[in-house]
Design a protein around this motif. Structure first.
Motif, short mmCIF file in Angstrom:
data_model
loop_
_atom_site.label_atom_id
_atom_site.label_comp_id
_atom_site.label_asym_id
_atom_site.label_seq_id
_atom_site.Cartn_x
_atom_site.Cartn_y
_atom_site.Cartn_z
N LYS A 52 43.02 -36.31 -2.28
CA LYS A 52 41.64 -35.85 -2.55
C LYS A 52 40.63 -36.93 -2.17
N SER A 53 39.69 -36.55 -1.33
CA SER A 53 38.67 -37.51 -0.88
C SER A 53 37.36 -37.26 -1.60
N SER A 54 36.49 -38.24 -1.47
CA SER A 54 35.20 -38.20 -2.15
C SER A 54 34.10 -37.72 -1.21
N TRP A 55 33.26 -36.85 -1.72
CA TRP A 55 32.06 -36.40 -1.00
C TRP A 55 30.82 -37.08 -1.59
N GLU A 56 31.05 -38.04 -2.47
CA GLU A 56 29.96 -38.70 -3.18
C GLU A 56 29.05 -39.51 -2.26
N TYR A 57 29.63 -40.06 -1.20
CA TYR A 57 28.86 -40.94 -0.31
C TYR A 57 28.31 -40.13 0.85
N THR A 58 27.10 -39.64 0.72
CA THR A 58 26.51 -38.74 1.71
C THR A 58 26.15 -39.44 3.02
N SER A 59 25.97 -40.74 2.98
CA SER A 59 25.61 -41.46 4.20
C SER A 59 26.83 -41.90 5.01
N VAL A 60 28.03 -41.66 4.48
CA VAL A 60 29.26 -42.06 5.14
C VAL A 60 29.70 -40.98 6.12
N LYS A 61 30.11 -41.37 7.32
CA LYS A 61 30.64 -40.42 8.29
C LYS A 61 31.93 -39.80 7.75
N ASP A 62 32.22 -38.57 8.18
CA ASP A 62 33.42 -37.88 7.71
C ASP A 62 34.67 -38.74 7.92
N HIS A 63 34.78 -39.38 9.04
CA HIS A 63 35.94 -40.20 9.37
C HIS A 63 36.15 -41.31 8.35
N ASP A 64 35.07 -41.77 7.74
CA ASP A 64 35.12 -42.92 6.84
C ASP A 64 35.16 -42.56 5.35
N ARG A 65 35.19 -41.25 5.04
CA ARG A 65 35.19 -40.86 3.62
C ARG A 65 36.39 -41.45 2.89
N PRO A 66 36.16 -42.05 1.71
CA PRO A 66 37.25 -42.65 0.95
C PRO A 66 37.94 -41.63 0.04
N LEU A 67 39.04 -42.07 -0.55
CA LEU A 67 39.71 -41.25 -1.55
C LEU A 67 38.96 -41.34 -2.88
N LYS A 68 39.02 -40.25 -3.63
CA LYS A 68 38.53 -40.26 -5.02
C LYS A 68 39.60 -40.95 -5.87
N GLU A 69 39.22 -41.30 -7.07
CA GLU A 69 40.20 -41.89 -7.99
C GLU A 69 41.37 -40.92 -8.20
N ARG A 70 41.06 -39.63 -8.33
CA ARG A 70 42.13 -38.63 -8.49
C ARG A 70 43.07 -38.65 -7.29
N GLY A 71 42.52 -38.80 -6.09
CA GLY A 71 43.34 -38.86 -4.89
C GLY A 71 44.26 -40.06 -4.88
N ILE A 72 43.74 -41.19 -5.28
CA ILE A 72 44.56 -42.41 -5.35
C ILE A 72 45.69 -42.21 -6.36
N ASN A 73 45.36 -41.66 -7.52
CA ASN A 73 46.37 -41.42 -8.55
C ASN A 73 47.42 -40.41 -8.08
#
Length: 162
Positions: free
Chosen positions: A11-32
């Motif tokens: 699961k990735s994060s949509w929280e960072y609106t200025s980040v390009k799609d390619h650079d979207r990070p994982l959410k904490e839930r995704g990491i877990n």
């Protein structure tokens, strides 16, 4: 015999609106979830011969977590820009191009294409591969380029362990 494991990135994060799609990070839930499912699988199955991840941050991070929990050297993780391609056939091309010295492989990729691939090449219908879902398919062939319909040997989702 060739065995392929396909992992949809966690699961990735949509929280960072200025980040390009390619650079979207994982959410904490995704990491877990990535830690959870990779630890479970590391106990249930033999470590694949090669780990390949899309160059997108969320897929690459998922792959790194799996490397850690499977004891696979992160320096050997292959990164594929081609896997960050949302046209049909990218996953098939990547699999068919695998070196035949590898009897098993694990690929970390994206929603688009995974559902198509697992239903085309596996023998068990799967409606939707969720984030961090892992599908294993075994092929009765000596050469990756010759894969045809195989046998679905693994269907695992993090929700099964929560």
């Amino acid at each position: 015999m060739k065995t392929l494991y396909i992992v949809r990135h966690a699961k990735s994060s949509w929280e960072y609106t200025s980040v390009k799609d390619h650079d979207r990070p994982l959410k904490e839930r995704g990491i877990n979830d990535a830690h959870l499912i990779s630890k479970v699988l590391a106990k249930k199955m033999q470590r694949p011969d090669v780990f390949i991840a899309s160059s997108a941050n969320r897929a690459l991070h998922t792959g790194i977590i799996f490397c850690e929990n499977f004891g696979y050297p992160m320096a050997n993780l292959k990164i594929s820009k081609q896997l960050y391609n949302f046209s049909d056939g990218y996953l098939t091309k990547t699999v068919k191009a695998l070196d035949d010295s590898f009897d098993s492989a694990i690929i970390f990729s994206h929603d688009h294409g995974i559902n198509f691939f697992v239903n085309k090449f596996g023998n068990k219908p799967i409606a939707h591969v969720t984030t961090c879902g892992v599908i294993g398919i075994q092929f009765d062939t000596k050469h990756w380029k010759d894969i045809k319909k195989g046998t679905t040997i693994l269907v695992e989702f993090p929700k099964n362990y929560k």
